[in-house]
Design an enzyme around this catalytic site. Structure first.
Site, mmCIF file in Angstrom:
data_model
loop_
_atom_site.group_PDB
_atom_site.id
_atom_site.type_symbol
_atom_site.label_atom_id
_atom_site.label_comp_id
_atom_site.label_asym_id
_atom_site.label_seq_id
_atom_site.Cartn_x
_atom_site.Cartn_y
_atom_site.Cartn_z
ATOM 1 N N CYS A 198 -10.900 5.762 2.680
ATOM 2 C CA CYS A 198 -9.927 6.279 2.000
ATOM 3 C C CYS A 198 -10.168 6.831 0.405
ATOM 4 O O CYS A 198 -10.586 7.918 -0.496
ATOM 5 C CB CYS A 198 -8.811 5.722 1.270
ATOM 6 S SG CYS A 198 -7.542 4.961 2.534
ATOM 7 N N HIS A 256 -0.783 11.080 1.675
ATOM 8 C CA HIS A 256 -2.207 11.317 1.687
ATOM 9 C C HIS A 256 -3.433 11.692 2.505
ATOM 10 O O HIS A 256 -3.110 11.198 3.208
ATOM 11 C CB HIS A 256 -1.831 8.923 1.215
ATOM 12 C CG HIS A 256 -3.034 8.758 0.929
ATOM 13 N ND1 HIS A 256 -4.260 9.252 0.710
ATOM 14 C CD2 HIS A 256 -4.003 7.368 1.977
ATOM 15 C CE1 HIS A 256 -5.536 8.096 0.254
ATOM 16 N NE2 HIS A 256 -4.923 7.003 1.278
ATOM 17 N N CYS A 298 -7.768 2.274 -3.073
ATOM 18 C CA CYS A 298 -8.643 1.446 -2.063
ATOM 19 C C CYS A 298 -8.844 2.033 -1.070
ATOM 20 O O CYS A 298 -8.260 2.906 -0.423
ATOM 21 C CB CYS A 298 -7.280 0.107 -1.668
ATOM 22 S SG CYS A 298 -5.791 1.174 -1.033
#
Length: 410
Positions: free
Chosen positions: A94, A366, A396
């Site tokens: 991510c 996301h 994160c």
């Protein structure tokens, strides 16, 4: 080479499409098409001589199938850029979209490059068709050393250990939806968002497709927790379940499952790109910088509690910049799960009015490796709107990591 500043000249991103085959407005397109869309936009808006771009540094997390074969390079070729522009593609899960920008800035600040484009692409509608697997990629030796499980289970585990309850995470999810609605209604994303067109020239998507502004706190409270259902599911053909995997590290834990579809990040497709340059190159092009990079950092910790590193990353990047929390006007922390943003605000003692002011991934989605670049553009647009100076972005990442960046308007 003398050290120099790295300036942000412009940012561009696609709207985020629902990441489901047959449902999302972008799902039928090739991932390279999304990358090419934002690269074309940056070139056109800035009269960019693409032959002089030193590198395109691109984030893509699931580098399989259509997202394999160096998506950065393939996207710039599809965008019609000069073949002299090279490209490279990286994966920090991510965190890839922040890392691509950090690496671009570092090469400019070192005096080795003059003009670099950074960004990322992830089409979750496509990667969902590829099949899953744990982050250890089936390496049983690594699994014995560092067992790692689904991030949603990790989110519930952190909430359990931190005493963060269902009302806490639902409240933040509701706020995210409300803030996103205001941002969309007021056109706050318009400066960076570029429409995506189909190959035949018809419009595919020109607005955020995922938000659910009709969301209510009551509705969120009635949604069933999701990751409790994962616990008895085998992680792979070994037959070991997620519950057994968790108990390797925490044999006596009783998890309070608080996350569900409404307070977890949305599954979407998207791409984003940022144009960076040295002051000398920018001035030669007649470009006016929008911001400069103040500091960059990476933090890492427990892969079992892999969502916990944004707080250490924020502290580390502030130290590198010689700044304090009070020096930061706006924060963006990715809402991978509600507990991440809740803990970030609580542990750092932040004013919630300065964090994710236009909503986050729970409302907007996301697109994994693109999100970091999206957030950098979002905080820059908002700093300009509010006439503020500094923004800190962190998130994160799988494996227990978190990149961070501080930008300052010029």
């Amino acid at each position: 080479m003398a050290a120099t500043e790295a300036w942000i000249i412009d940012t561009a991103r696609t709207p985020r499409g629902i990441g489901k085959q047959g449902k999302g407005a972008l799902a039928h397109l090739h991932p390279q098409h999304l990358g090419a869309t934002v690269l074309k936009a940056l070139a056109a808006r800035n009269n960019l001589n693409t032959a002089e771009v030193d590198d395109v540094i691109w984030g893509t997390s699931s580098q399989k199938g259509k997202q394999a074969s160096c998506l950065g390079r393939m996207s710039l070729l599809l965008a019609g850029w000069n073949t002299a522009a090279s490209g490279v593609t990286l994966d920090r899960f991510c965190g890839s979209g922040i890392t691509s920008v950090n690496m671009a800035a570092a090469s400019i600040m070192a005096g080795m490059e003059d003009c670099v484009v950074a960004g990322g692409t992830e089409m979750m509608s496509y990667t969902a068709t590829l099949g899953g697997g744990l982050m250890d990629a089936g390496n049983m030796t690594l699994r014995d050393v560092q067992p790692q499980w689904h991030q949603g289970i990790c989110a519930d585990l952190i909430a359990t250990f931190e005493g963060i309850g269902r009302e806490d995470v639902d409240g933040l999810a509701y706020q995210s939806q409300q803030r996103a609605k205001v941002a969309i209604d007021e056109g706050r994303f318009a400066k960076s968002v570029v429409p995506v067109y189909n190959e035949d020239g018809t419009l595919a998507l020109d607005h955020e497709e995922f938000p659910r502004p009709q969301t209510t706190l009551e509705g969120l409270s009635q949604l069933p927790s999701v990751f409790e259902k994962f616990m008895d599911v085998p992680v792979d053909d070994t037959g070991e379940t997620f519950d057994q995997l968790v108990r390797r590290a925490y044999p006596d834990v009783k998890i309070n499952h608080v996350h569900h579809a409404g307070n977890s990040s949305g599954v979407v497709d998207g791409s984003a790109a940022i144009l960076l340059a040295s002051p000398a190159y920018a001035k030669a092009q007649g470009w006016k910088p929008r911001a400069k990079i103040r500091a960059m950092a990476n933090a890492a910790g427990s892969p079992q509690l892999m969502l916990n590193e944004p707080v250490p990353a924020a502290k580390k990047v502030l130290k590198k910049a010689g700044m304090s929390l009070n020096d930061i006007d706006l924060f963006e922390v990715n809402e991978a799960f509600s507990v991440v943003a809740f803990k970030f605000i609580r542990d750092l003692g932040l004013d919630p009015a300065k964090v994710n002011v236009n909503g986050g991934a729970m409302a907007l989605g996301h697109p994994i490796a693109a999100t970091g670049s999206v957030l950098i553009g979002t905080v820059l647009d908002e700093l300009e709107r509010q006439d503020k100076a500094t923004g800190l972005v962190t998130m994160c990442a799988g494996g227990g990591m978190a990149p961070a960046i501080i930008i300052e308007r010029v």
